[in-house]
Motif scaffolding. Structure first.
Motif, PDB file in Angstrom:
ATOM      1  N   SER A 214       6.997   3.700  -2.932  1.00  0.00           N
ATOM      2  CA  SER A 214       7.324   5.165  -3.019  1.00  0.00           C
ATOM      3  C   SER A 214       7.755   5.619  -4.133  1.00  0.00           C
ATOM      4  O   SER A 214       8.324   6.419  -4.099  1.00  0.00           O
ATOM      5  CB  SER A 214       7.849   5.563  -1.808  1.00  0.00           C
ATOM      6  OG  SER A 214       9.100   4.910  -1.559  1.00  0.00           O
ATOM      7  N   PRO A 250       2.236   3.886  -1.595  1.00  0.00           N
ATOM      8  CA  PRO A 250       1.790   3.009  -0.643  1.00  0.00           C
ATOM      9  C   PRO A 250       0.322   3.568  -0.353  1.00  0.00           C
ATOM     10  O   PRO A 250       0.000   4.711  -0.221  1.00  0.00           O
ATOM     11  CB  PRO A 250       2.467   3.434   0.470  1.00  0.00           C
ATOM     12  CG  PRO A 250       3.019   4.785   0.245  1.00  0.00           C
ATOM     13  CD  PRO A 250       3.227   4.665  -1.391  1.00  0.00           C
ATOM     14  N   ARG A 252      -1.781   3.786   2.903  1.00  0.00           N
ATOM     15  CA  ARG A 252      -1.744   3.942   4.205  1.00  0.00           C
ATOM     16  C   ARG A 252      -2.921   4.348   5.278  1.00  0.00           C
ATOM     17  O   ARG A 252      -3.930   4.974   4.651  1.00  0.00           O
ATOM     18  CB  ARG A 252      -0.594   4.887   4.795  1.00  0.00           C
ATOM     19  CG  ARG A 252       0.674   4.552   4.209  1.00  0.00           C
ATOM     20  CD  ARG A 252       1.910   5.702   4.589  1.00  0.00           C
ATOM     21  NE  ARG A 252       3.216   5.474   3.908  1.00  0.00           N
ATOM     22  CZ  ARG A 252       3.935   4.448   4.292  1.00  0.00           C
ATOM     23  NH1 ARG A 252       3.820   3.673   5.188  1.00  0.00           N
ATOM     24  NH2 ARG A 252       5.048   4.349   3.676  1.00  0.00           N
ATOM     25  N   ARG A 253      -3.010   3.672   6.280  1.00  0.00           N
ATOM     26  CA  ARG A 253      -4.251   4.084   6.973  1.00  0.00           C
ATOM     27  C   ARG A 253      -3.800   4.979   8.023  1.00  0.00           C
ATOM     28  O   ARG A 253      -3.247   4.818   9.140  1.00  0.00           O
ATOM     29  CB  ARG A 253      -5.013   3.054   7.702  1.00  0.00           C
ATOM     30  CG  ARG A 253      -6.102   3.111   8.442  1.00  0.00           C
ATOM     31  CD  ARG A 253      -6.593   1.961   9.035  1.00  0.00           C
ATOM     32  NE  ARG A 253      -5.701   1.022   9.848  1.00  0.00           N
ATOM     33  CZ  ARG A 253      -5.709  -0.348   9.812  1.00  0.00           C
ATOM     34  NH1 ARG A 253      -6.686  -0.969   9.116  1.00  0.00           N
ATOM     35  NH2 ARG A 253      -4.839  -0.984  10.580  1.00  0.00           N
ATOM     36  N   ARG A 255      -1.332   7.468  10.028  1.00  0.00           N
ATOM     37  CA  ARG A 255       0.068   7.556   9.955  1.00  0.00           C
ATOM     38  C   ARG A 255       0.742   6.140  10.257  1.00  0.00           C
ATOM     39  O   ARG A 255       1.777   5.756  10.381  1.00  0.00           O
ATOM     40  CB  ARG A 255       0.567   8.551  10.840  1.00  0.00           C
ATOM     41  CG  ARG A 255       0.118   9.919  10.641  1.00  0.00           C
ATOM     42  CD  ARG A 255       0.914  10.797  11.839  1.00  0.00           C
ATOM     43  NE  ARG A 255       0.647  12.205  11.536  1.00  0.00           N
ATOM     44  CZ  ARG A 255       0.732  13.067  12.382  1.00  0.00           C
ATOM     45  NH1 ARG A 255       1.878  13.154  13.418  1.00  0.00           N
ATOM     46  NH2 ARG A 255       0.758  14.592  11.920  1.00  0.00           N
ATOM     47  N   GLU A 256      -0.237   5.025  10.313  1.00  0.00           N
ATOM     48  CA  GLU A 256       0.226   3.791  10.489  1.00  0.00           C
ATOM     49  C   GLU A 256       0.945   3.177   9.236  1.00  0.00           C
ATOM     50  O   GLU A 256       1.021   3.741   8.100  1.00  0.00           O
ATOM     51  CB  GLU A 256      -1.127   2.903  10.824  1.00  0.00           C
ATOM     52  CG  GLU A 256      -1.713   3.376  11.994  1.00  0.00           C
ATOM     53  CD  GLU A 256      -2.967   2.513  12.254  1.00  0.00           C
ATOM     54  OE1 GLU A 256      -3.196   1.358  11.697  1.00  0.00           O
ATOM     55  OE2 GLU A 256      -3.948   3.072  12.979  1.00  0.00           O
ATOM     56  N   GLU A 257       1.552   1.973   9.322  1.00  0.00           N
ATOM     57  CA  GLU A 257       1.932   1.269   8.331  1.00  0.00           C
ATOM     58  C   GLU A 257       1.221   1.055   6.950  1.00  0.00           C
ATOM     59  O   GLU A 257       0.016   1.007   7.370  1.00  0.00           O
ATOM     60  CB  GLU A 257       2.884   0.069   8.758  1.00  0.00           C
ATOM     61  CG  GLU A 257       1.905  -0.914   9.136  1.00  0.00           C
ATOM     62  CD  GLU A 257       2.697  -2.188   9.655  1.00  0.00           C
ATOM     63  OE1 GLU A 257       3.493  -2.591   8.751  1.00  0.00           O
ATOM     64  OE2 GLU A 257       2.156  -2.937  10.523  1.00  0.00           O
ATOM     65  N   ALA A 258       1.973   0.957   5.767  1.00  0.00           N
ATOM     66  CA  ALA A 258       0.975   0.589   4.887  1.00  0.00           C
ATOM     67  C   ALA A 258       0.016  -0.644   4.693  1.00  0.00           C
ATOM     68  O   ALA A 258       0.646  -1.758   5.171  1.00  0.00           O
ATOM     69  CB  ALA A 258       2.080   0.533   3.574  1.00  0.00           C
ATOM     70  N   THR A 261      -0.712  -1.402  -1.593  1.00  0.00           N
ATOM     71  CA  THR A 261       0.040  -0.563  -2.627  1.00  0.00           C
ATOM     72  C   THR A 261      -0.867  -0.227  -3.785  1.00  0.00           C
ATOM     73  O   THR A 261      -1.746  -1.488  -4.156  1.00  0.00           O
ATOM     74  CB  THR A 261       1.314  -0.965  -3.098  1.00  0.00           C
ATOM     75  OG1 THR A 261       2.108  -1.641  -1.872  1.00  0.00           O
ATOM     76  CG2 THR A 261       2.183  -0.693  -4.224  1.00  0.00           C
ATOM     77  N   MET A 288      -7.802   3.195   0.301  1.00  0.00           N
ATOM     78  CA  MET A 288      -7.408   3.203   1.638  1.00  0.00           C
ATOM     79  C   MET A 288      -8.811   3.002   2.533  1.00  0.00           C
ATOM     80  O   MET A 288      -8.986   2.336   3.298  1.00  0.00           O
ATOM     81  CB  MET A 288      -6.619   4.439   2.183  1.00  0.00           C
ATOM     82  CG  MET A 288      -6.451   4.487   3.684  1.00  0.00           C
ATOM     83  SD  MET A 288      -7.772   5.241   4.611  1.00  0.00           S
ATOM     84  CE  MET A 288      -7.659   6.853   4.064  1.00  0.00           C
TER      85      MET A 288
END
Length: 810
Positions: A214, A250, A252-253, A255-258, A261, A288
């Motif tokens: 980030s 990141p 990300r899918r 709002r899920e975790e990354a 990168t 993504m």
């Protein structure tokens, strides 16, 4: 540079040409017969960094990229035959050494023998437009690679090359996060230096590198003392490879975790500019989609479910159907954009859902059949989509076809992109650029022409006064004055269209403006036409020019009355507070600052014939009119005033339905102060010093003020005004000064007077925005102004605001 009468006829053509050329935002240049600069307008300085004088004498080929020079020479030879250069694109060197993509066109001027004499070229910078187009092309390639079922490594290589091709001196790397192994794996780095790629091959998730998802860092200042060993190796490899800075995001899918990168490594100190951020975020969105789809396919036990999740999280609408055209999959974004729930869409034929514009229904089926006929599986076609509101929107369909046993379409998957906003933005940008250039031209012409007309009218007024004993001479002068007054009115409309105002903005009550105008508006409307009003009692103030708002209202009512003609009908004037949403913004011609929110609205509705299909979208265009003998600047001036105040305009009403024009204005920051109504209370008497060089205007001021109960001292020039104030110092309560006085101008007169009496009230009469600027120059606070020509009521109101109510005229 001399255009020798070739650019415009008559005396002063060069000055006129320079005045127009200096006011436009496009680059304009004039070359001699050998291609050397004779003239460059100021836009060369602001756009390309070259001062106009530094270009004079240089050959134009010096600025053109070597790759484009041969083609440009051929075009120059064509100009000799065609009389002008055709529209062309070429790279031109900026003063900082970079290359800009320019669109150019030109015209050849010849001497009396037909030999090339001068060449006039217009250049327009389209670099950003070309960058945006190339970025979209890169996105298309990545989406096509995904749709074709290419291996993940190939897809990610395509995505990684996107920022590398758009940003200078940048390497891109895509990482996937393997939580089971606790590793951050390097999935794609097509051009990364070997030493850095080796150091990045496998990093532990707990090594601190995950925090880079980030942010960014300059390699040279990145601390090394307390870093994990793996990260230290990355830092050293980066410095060896010449990398000076890094940024990462990141992947990300939803709002899920990354899940990964994306990192950019630059060989220079790279700030996070808007362009860098836009390119990187585009690559992240594509990565993504690719990583999500890859993970879903890799897990066979839940492949279908994960693929659905990836498509639902994708920034694209995903639709799948079988050989019969029945829907098998309908993504979340398709639900939101097309208005059908997945449970209602699945199992129904795609044609029955009405998602295609009627004229485009066959485009997608034909494109699929064409792909398979050519032995291809993937492709793209443009077909409009229809959302819940029923309006067609531009769409791009990225198609993947699976053949059946006979070679026909067995099934198809489409990833659909709504590109209507992008096209609207491009069109709006082009139109805004055109309007800006036209507004500047209108202001330049109106200011110069208005000044000339004012001087002519002043000379005629003086002649009229001197020949007052000769009725035939006065009649001839009056005949000359009338068309000049019409010219002044036209200049006023041009200035309004350009957004120019002689008065500083202040809080204004629209309701008060309407009430002040009732008697004037009633006189404009034929007896057969009813005129009624609805004014919102709690209407907030707006911030702008009161006199221009009066002009806007008069123009709208006059336009409505003309639409009704001799027929009976009705006109309604209303004010209200309205809320603007995104759909409204698409319909409003507005300033760039207009956004979703609450606004004050002035609306004029008539029961006339309305707008036909051809003119509905053009009524605010300058010089558009359906009335013979009219110049078509009325509604264009209304739009110009609204834009200058940060608002916009909208017209509604089909043929035979009547017409409605709305002026939408931002809420003012302060509460409006209504003008003090005139009453029969005793006047606040006093002495007024009037300084006006026009005899007729001076006499008008003197007689009006005396009828209001004032004693008046009059001066015909600046020196006389200063001397009269010296003689009557302490006895004068108000000074009314024309800013353009002979011998000593109005601004200098007021400085001299205020040195003696700093608090003496003053009112400045101005005719143009330039005169208003001169009156304000060097002052901490602007003096009240009186717009010329003015009416009796405008003069009385201006004096009342300064000194309190005056005795009504007899």
């Amino acid at each position: 540079m001399s255009v020798e009468g070739k650019t415009s006829g008559g005396d002063g053509s060069e000055s006129w040409f320079r005045g127009v050329a200096d006011s436009i935002s496009d680059l304009l240049s004039v070359f001699d017969g050998e291609g050397r600069f004779l003239y460059a307008n100021p836009a060369w300085q602001s756009t390309m960094g070259y001062s106009p004088t530094s270009l004079v004498g240089r050959h134009r080929v010096e600025l053109i990229h070597p790759e484009d020079a041969p083609r440009y020479r051929r075009h120059a030879e064509m100009a000799t035959t065609l009389g002008g250069l055709p529209l062309d694109e070429l790279q031109v060197r900026h003063r900082d050494g970079t290359w800009r993509v320019m669109e150019s066109s030109g015209r050849l001027l010849r001497d009396e023998r037909g030999r090339p004499l001068r060449e006039v070229l217009i250049w327009r910078d389209i670099t950003e437009r070309r960058r945006a187009e190339m970025l979209l092309l890169d996105q298309k390639r990545a989406l096509e690679a995904m749709a074709s079922g290419a291996p993940l490594e190939e897809v990610l290589h395509t995505i990684a090359r996107l920022p590398e091709s758009r940003l200078e001196g940048v390497f891109c790397a895509v990482f996937g996060r393997d939580h089971a192994a606790g590793k951050l794996r390097l999935l794609s780095a097509p051009t990364l230096p070997t030493a850095l790629a080796t150091a990045l091959a496998e990093l532990p998730l707990d090594a601190g590198y995950e925090s880079w998802g980030s942010g960014g860092f300059p390699v040279s200042t990145f601390p090394g003392a307390s870093l994990p060993r793996a990260v230290m190796r990355v830092r050293e490899a980066a410095m060896i490879s010449g990398v000076q800075s890094s940024w990462s995001w990141p992947i990300r899918r939803g709002r899920e975790e990354a899940v990964g990168t994306l990192a950019l490594y630059a060989t220079h100190t790279m700030p996070l500019s808007a362009e860098t951020k836009h390119v990187a975020e585009t690559a992240v969105a594509l990565a993504m989609t690719a990583l999500s789809a890859s993970q879903a396919v890799a897990e066979s036990s839940a492949a279908n479910e994960r693929l659905i999740n990836a498509l639902n999280a994708s920034p694209l609408m995903a639709i799948e159907w079988d050989r019969e055209g029945k829907v098998r999959f309908w993504s979340t974004l398709a639900e939101r954009n097309l208005g059908w729930r997945a449970q209602d869409a699945i199992g129904r034929p795609l044609r029955e859902l009405g998602v295609f514009a009627k004229e485009d229904e066959d485009l997608v089926p034909r494109a699929l059949e064409g792909l398979l006929a050519r032995g291809e599986r993937v492709g793209m076609v443009s077909a409009r989509v229809v959302g819940p509101d029923g309006r067609p929107r531009a769409g791009e369909w990225y198609l993947s076809a699976q053949p059946d046993e006979r070679g026909g379409v067995g099934s198809a998957l489409a990833l659909v992109v709504d590109v209507s906003q992008r096209r609207t933005t491009d069109e709006a940008g082009a139109r805004a650029e055109k309007l800006t250039s036209l507004s500047r031209l209108a202001e330049a012409v109106a200011t110069r022409l208005g000044g000339a007309l004012g001087q002519s009218l002043q000379a005629l007024d003086e002649s009229r006064a001197r020949l007052s004993g000769d009725p035939s001479a006065v009649a001839l002068i009056d005949q000359a004055i009338d068309p000049l007054r019409q010219g002044e009115a036209l200049c006023s409309r041009l200035l309004a269209y350009s957004g120019a105002s002689v008065n500083p903005p202040r809080a204004v009550s629209l309701n008060e403006v309407v009430r002040e105008m009732i008697s004037t508006l009633t006189a404009q409307v034929p007896r057969k036409v009813g005129l009624d009003y609805y004014l919102e009692p709690e209407l907030p103030a707006v911030e702008g020019d009161r006199e221009q708002l009066r002009q806007v209202l008069a123009e709208l009512v006059h336009n409505a009355a003309e639409a009704l003609g001799d027929s009976p009908g009705s006109i309604r004037v209303s004010t209200d507070v309205i809320t603007i949403d995104d759909d409204d913004l698409a319909e409003i011609r507005c300033a760039s600052s207009l956004s979703v929110g609450e606004y004050v609205m002035l609306e004029v509705t008539d029961s006339g014939p309305g707008f036909d299909g051809a003119s509905a979208g053009m009524v605010f265009d300058p010089f558009f009119t359906t009335k013979p003998g009219h110049v078509g600047l009325g509604l264009a001036a209304v739009e110009g005033v609204a834009r200058a105040m940060g608002g916009g305009v909208r017209a509604e009403g089909g043929a035979g339905e009547g017409a409605t024009v709305q002026v939408i204005l931002p809420l003012g920051r302060a509460k409006a102060v209504a003008p003090t109504p005139q009453t029969a209370s005793p006047a606040r008497r006093g002495t007024v010093l009037v300084a006006e060089d026009e005899a007729e205007t001076r006499q008008h001021l003197v007689s009006t003020l005396r009828r209001q109960g004032f004693d008046v001292i009059a001066a015909s020039d600046g020196v006389e005004a200063v001397e009269l104030h010296r003689k009557h110092q302490g006895q004068i309560q108000l000074v009314i000064v024309d800013v353009s006085l002979p011998r000593l101008n109005g601004a200098d007169v007021l400085r001299a007077i205020h040195q003696r009496e700093p608090n003496l009230l003053a009112l400045v009469a101005v005719a143009t925005p330039e005169e208003a600027s001169r009156a304000r120059a060097g002052r901490a606070t602007a003096l009240p102004t009186l717009q010329k020509p003015f009416t009796l009521k405008e003069l009385t109101d201006a004096v009342s605001r300064l000194m309190g109510p005056t005795r009504p005229s007899a």
